[in-house]
Design an enzyme around this catalytic site. Structure first.
Site, short mmCIF file in Angstrom:
data_model
loop_
_atom_site.label_atom_id
_atom_site.label_comp_id
_atom_site.label_asym_id
_atom_site.label_seq_id
_atom_site.Cartn_x
_atom_site.Cartn_y
_atom_site.Cartn_z
N HIS A 1 0.83 -1.21 0.00
CA HIS A 1 0.00 0.00 0.00
C HIS A 1 0.87 1.26 0.00
O HIS A 1 1.23 1.79 1.05
CB HIS A 1 -0.93 -0.01 1.21
CG HIS A 1 -2.03 1.00 1.12
ND1 HIS A 1 -3.30 0.80 1.61
CD2 HIS A 1 -2.07 2.24 0.56
CE1 HIS A 1 -4.05 1.85 1.39
NE2 HIS A 1 -3.32 2.75 0.75
N ARG B 1 2.81 8.61 -6.23
CA ARG B 1 2.50 9.92 -6.86
C ARG B 1 3.19 10.07 -8.22
O ARG B 1 2.89 9.38 -9.13
CB ARG B 1 2.88 11.08 -5.92
CG ARG B 1 2.45 10.89 -4.45
CD ARG B 1 0.99 11.12 -4.22
NE ARG B 1 0.71 11.31 -2.80
CZ ARG B 1 -0.44 10.97 -2.22
NH1 ARG B 1 -1.40 10.43 -2.91
NH2 ARG B 1 -0.63 11.20 -0.92
N ASN C 1 -4.81 6.29 -7.29
CA ASN C 1 -5.46 7.62 -7.17
C ASN C 1 -4.47 8.71 -7.54
O ASN C 1 -4.19 9.61 -6.77
CB ASN C 1 -6.03 7.82 -5.76
CG ASN C 1 -4.97 7.82 -4.67
OD1 ASN C 1 -3.90 7.23 -4.84
ND2 ASN C 1 -5.24 8.48 -3.56
N HIS D 1 -10.64 0.55 0.29
CA HIS D 1 -10.66 1.53 1.38
C HIS D 1 -12.10 1.49 1.88
O HIS D 1 -13.01 1.96 1.19
CB HIS D 1 -10.27 2.93 0.88
CG HIS D 1 -10.34 3.98 1.94
ND1 HIS D 1 -9.28 4.80 2.25
CD2 HIS D 1 -11.35 4.34 2.78
CE1 HIS D 1 -9.63 5.62 3.23
NE2 HIS D 1 -10.88 5.36 3.58
N HIS E 1 -5.77 -0.94 5.31
CA HIS E 1 -5.61 -0.16 6.55
C HIS E 1 -6.79 -0.27 7.53
O HIS E 1 -7.46 0.71 7.82
CB HIS E 1 -5.31 1.31 6.26
CG HIS E 1 -6.20 1.97 5.23
ND1 HIS E 1 -7.57 1.87 5.22
CD2 HIS E 1 -5.88 2.75 4.17
CE1 HIS E 1 -8.05 2.57 4.21
NE2 HIS E 1 -7.04 3.10 3.55
N ASP F 1 0.77 2.37 3.84
CA ASP F 1 -0.05 3.47 3.31
C ASP F 1 0.78 4.76 3.23
O ASP F 1 0.35 5.83 3.68
CB ASP F 1 -1.34 3.70 4.12
CG ASP F 1 -2.35 4.56 3.35
OD1 ASP F 1 -2.07 4.93 2.19
OD2 ASP F 1 -3.41 4.86 3.92
N HIS G 1 2.46 14.12 1.20
CA HIS G 1 1.98 15.42 0.73
C HIS G 1 3.07 16.43 1.07
O HIS G 1 3.92 16.16 1.93
CB HIS G 1 0.68 15.80 1.46
CG HIS G 1 -0.45 14.85 1.21
ND1 HIS G 1 -1.17 14.83 0.04
CD2 HIS G 1 -0.98 13.87 1.99
CE1 HIS G 1 -2.09 13.88 0.10
NE2 HIS G 1 -1.99 13.27 1.28
O1 DOR Z 1 -4.58 9.08 4.38
C1 DOR Z 1 -4.85 8.79 3.21
N1 DOR Z 1 -4.16 9.29 2.18
N2 DOR Z 1 -5.87 7.95 2.98
C2 DOR Z 1 -6.32 7.70 1.74
O2 DOR Z 1 -7.25 6.96 1.59
C3 DOR Z 1 -5.72 8.41 0.57
C4 DOR Z 1 -4.33 8.77 0.86
C5 DOR Z 1 -3.74 9.71 -0.14
O3 DOR Z 1 -3.72 9.38 -1.33
O4 DOR Z 1 -3.21 10.77 0.24
ZN ZN Z 2 -3.73 4.80 0.69
ZN ZN Z 3 -7.25 4.41 1.92
#
Ligand code: DOR
Ligand code: ZN
Ligand code: ZN
Length: 443
Positions: free
Chosen positions: A64, A68, A98, A184, A235, A303, A307
Site C-alpha cells: 500500500h 505519486r 489515485n 478503502h 488499513h 499506506d 503530501h
Molecule cells: O490518508 C490517506 N491518504 N488515505 C487515503 O485513503 C488516501 C491517501 C492519499 O492518497 O493521500
Molecule cells: Zn492509501
Molecule cells: Zn485508503
C-alpha cells in the site's frame, strides 16, 4: 547450484532461511539467489559484502504505497518514493491508482509503468481503479495490474459501484481474471452524516467525520455482498472491522500508525498525524495490536501517502503521511522487544503479501530473485524525519527511539541502499506483474 563463480557473496551473515536462522553466506548470480549455506562450501564471488553478523531477511513487499509522480511529482516521484522504500528496507512496493491522471485502464497503467521504469530503485507493481466498463478488465490483467482498488467512500471510477449488484458483478469479473480487489472501507453515508455535525478546526472536523462506525459499517456491507471472494481490506483501524472482514474470508492489512499510535496524536501533532482512516482511541489500538501479536492480520503495509509540508500546514491539510522509512524499524522493534516472532514479521511483510497478490517475491529461496534486507536487531536509533529520502520529511513517529534497523538493501541482486545512502542507479528496480495462469512474472 554452488558451482561456477557468483557475482556477489554476502559473508558472515545470519539468514532467515526455510523457517529458521542459520549462519553462513548468501551468493547471488544474475540477480538470483545462487547459494545459501556454510561459507566453506560457497562458490567464489567477484564481490563480497562482509555483513558482520547482520540478519538477512527476504525483501519486504509494501502492498500500500502512493508513489505519486506524474501530476503530483511535487509530493513524491518514482525515484524519491522508491529511494524511501529501499532506505526503509523495502524492496517491492505496490502503487495506488489515485494518481493525476488516475490509473483506470491497461493503456494508462502501461504509460505509468513506462515512466516509472527508468526511475525506480525498488520493484514496483501497479493497482488500477475499476475501468469505466468491465470489458476493460481483460486489458488491465494483460497489462499486469496487481489488483483493483476501490475507494468505497468516494468512488473514483466511472463504473457505478454504488449499485451493490454492479459492485458484486465487478468484483466477480476481476477475480475471474485473477485480480484481487482492495477496498478503502468507509461508509460514505456515515461520513456525510458525521460531517454535517463536525465542529472545530480542520483536523478535528476530519477525525470526527470519519468515525470508527463508518469503517465497521462498510466492512459489514462488503461482507454481506462479497463473502468468500478475493477481497483485501486496506488499513483496518477497528477491531470490529477486522473481525467482520476475517469472518467474510477477506484478507486484512493494518498500518504501523494504526497499530502504534492513538487518537491522542491528533491533538499533539495536528495535520502531521492526519490520515484516513484517522487514528483511533487507546482501546481499539490495543485490540488491534493484540490481533497483530496473535496472528490475525494478513499483512502490515505503510499506506505511504506523502503530501508537501506546505499542504499539510495549510488551511485544508490533506490526510496522509509518509510511512516507507518507519514501517520495518517499528516492526523490528517489536521483534527486538520479543513481542512479535521474527517468522511473523516475515509472514506479514514478505510471504503474506506475495501470496495475496501472486508475486514471485517475498521469499528467500534458491533460484528466486535476490531481494534482501540486512537488518541489525540490536542497533538503537531515533527516527529522524528530516533524514527521510521521501520528499515528505515529517512523521508522527519523529523522535521515537526504536531497536532494529535496516542497514543494507539488495534489489534484484544489486546494492540499493547501504548505511544511510541510496547507492542504486535509477532503473535498478523492475516493474513487476503477478504470476497468473500461464503468465510470466516480469513485465
Ligand atoms: O490518508 C490517506 N491518504 N488515505 C487515503 O485513503 C488516501 C491517501 C492519499 O492518497 O493521500
Ligand atoms: Zn492509501
Ligand atoms: Zn485508503
Amino acid at each position: 547450484m554452488g558451482q561456477g563463480r557468483a557475482d556477489l557473496a554476502i559473508k558472515n551473515v545470519f539468514v532467515f532461511y526455510g523457517g529458521s536462522v542459520l549462519k553462513g553466506c548468501i551468493c547471488i548470480s544474475d540477480g538470483l539467489i545462487a547459494y545459501v549455506g556454510k561459507e566453506a562450501n560457497a562458490p567464489k564471488a567477484d564481490a563480497v559484502i562482509r555483513a558482520k553478523g547482520l540478519l538477512a531477511l527476504p525483501g519486504p513487499i509494501d502492498v500500500h504505497v502512493h508513489l505519486r509522480d506524474e501530476g503530483q511529482a511535487y509530493k513524491e516521484d518514482f525515484f524519491t518514493g522508491t529511494s524511501s522504500a529501499v532506505a526503509g528496507g523495502i524492496t517491492t512496493v505496490l502503487d495506488m491508482p489515485n494518481t493525476v491522471p488516475p490509473v483506470d485502464s491497461g493503456r494508462r497503467l502501461l504509460e505509468r509503468a513506462r515512466k516509472a521504469r527508468k526511475a525506480i530503485v525498488a520493484n514496483v507493481g501497479f493497482y488500477s481503479l475499476f475501468p469505466p466498463d468491465l470489458e476493460g478488465l481483460v486489458e488491465l490483467a494483460r497489462a499486469g495490474a496487481v489488483g483493483i482498488k476501490v475507494y468505497f467512500h468516494q468512488p473514483k471510477t466511472k463504473l457505478n459501484i454504488s449499485d451493490p449488484e454492479k459492485l458484486r458483478e465487478a468484483v466477480l469479473a476481476a477475480n475471474e481474471l485473477g485480480l484481487p480487489v482492495a477496498f478503502h472501507a468507509e461508509d460514505p453515508l456515515l461520513i456525510e452524516a458525521s460531517s454535517a455535525r463536525a465542529e472545530g478546526g480542520p483536523v478535528e472536523a476530519f477525525v470526527s467525520s470519519h468515525p470508527p462506525e463508518a469503517e465497521v459499517s462498510a466492512v459489514m456491507t462488503l461482507s454481506n455482498l462479497l463473502r468468500g471472494l478475493k477481497v483485501h481490506i486496506c488499513h483496518i483501524s477497528t477491531p470490529e472491522g477486522l473481525r467482520e472482514a476475517k469472518k467474510a474470508g477477506f484478507t486484512v492489512e493494518a498500518t504501523p500508525h494504526h497499530l502504534f499510535l492513538t487518537s491522542d496524536a491528533h491533538a499533539r501533532l495536528g495535520p502531521l498525524a492526519l490520515m484516513d482512516p484517522p487514528l483511533r482511541p487507546e482501546g481499539a489500538v490495543r485490540d488491534l495490536r493484540e490481533a497483530l501479536y496473535s496472528g490475525l492480520l494478513d499483512v502490515v503495509a505503510s499506506d505511504h501517502a506523502p503530501h508537501s509540508l506546505e499542504e499539510k500546514m495549510g488551511p485544508n491539510p490533506p490526510p496522509g503521511i509518509p510511512g516507507l522509512e518507519t514501517m520495518l524499524p517499528l516492526l523490528l522493534n517489536e521483534v527486538a522487544e520479543r513481542r512479535l516472532p521474527l517468522a511473523e514479521l516475515v509472514r506479514l511483510l514478505c510471504a503474506g503479501p506475495a501470496d495475496i497478490f501472486g508475486l514471485d517475491r517475498g521469499r528467500l529461496e534458491l533460484g528466486g530473485p535476490a531481494d534482501l534486507v540486512l537488518v541489525d536487531l540490536k542497533a538503537k536509533t531515533r527516527i529522524r524525519a528530516t533524514d527521510f529520502k521521501s520528499k515528505a520529511k515529517y512523521s508522527p513517529f519523529d523522535g521515537l527511539e526504536v531497536r532494529g534497523l535496516p542497514v543494507i538493501t539488495v534489489v534484484n541482486g544489486s546494492l540499493a541502499f547501504r548505511e544511510g545512502e541510496v547507492v542504486a542507479e535509477p532503473g535498478l528496480g523492475s516493474v513487476i506483474r503477478p504470476l497468473r495462469a500461464g503468465g510470466r512474472a516480469e513485465a
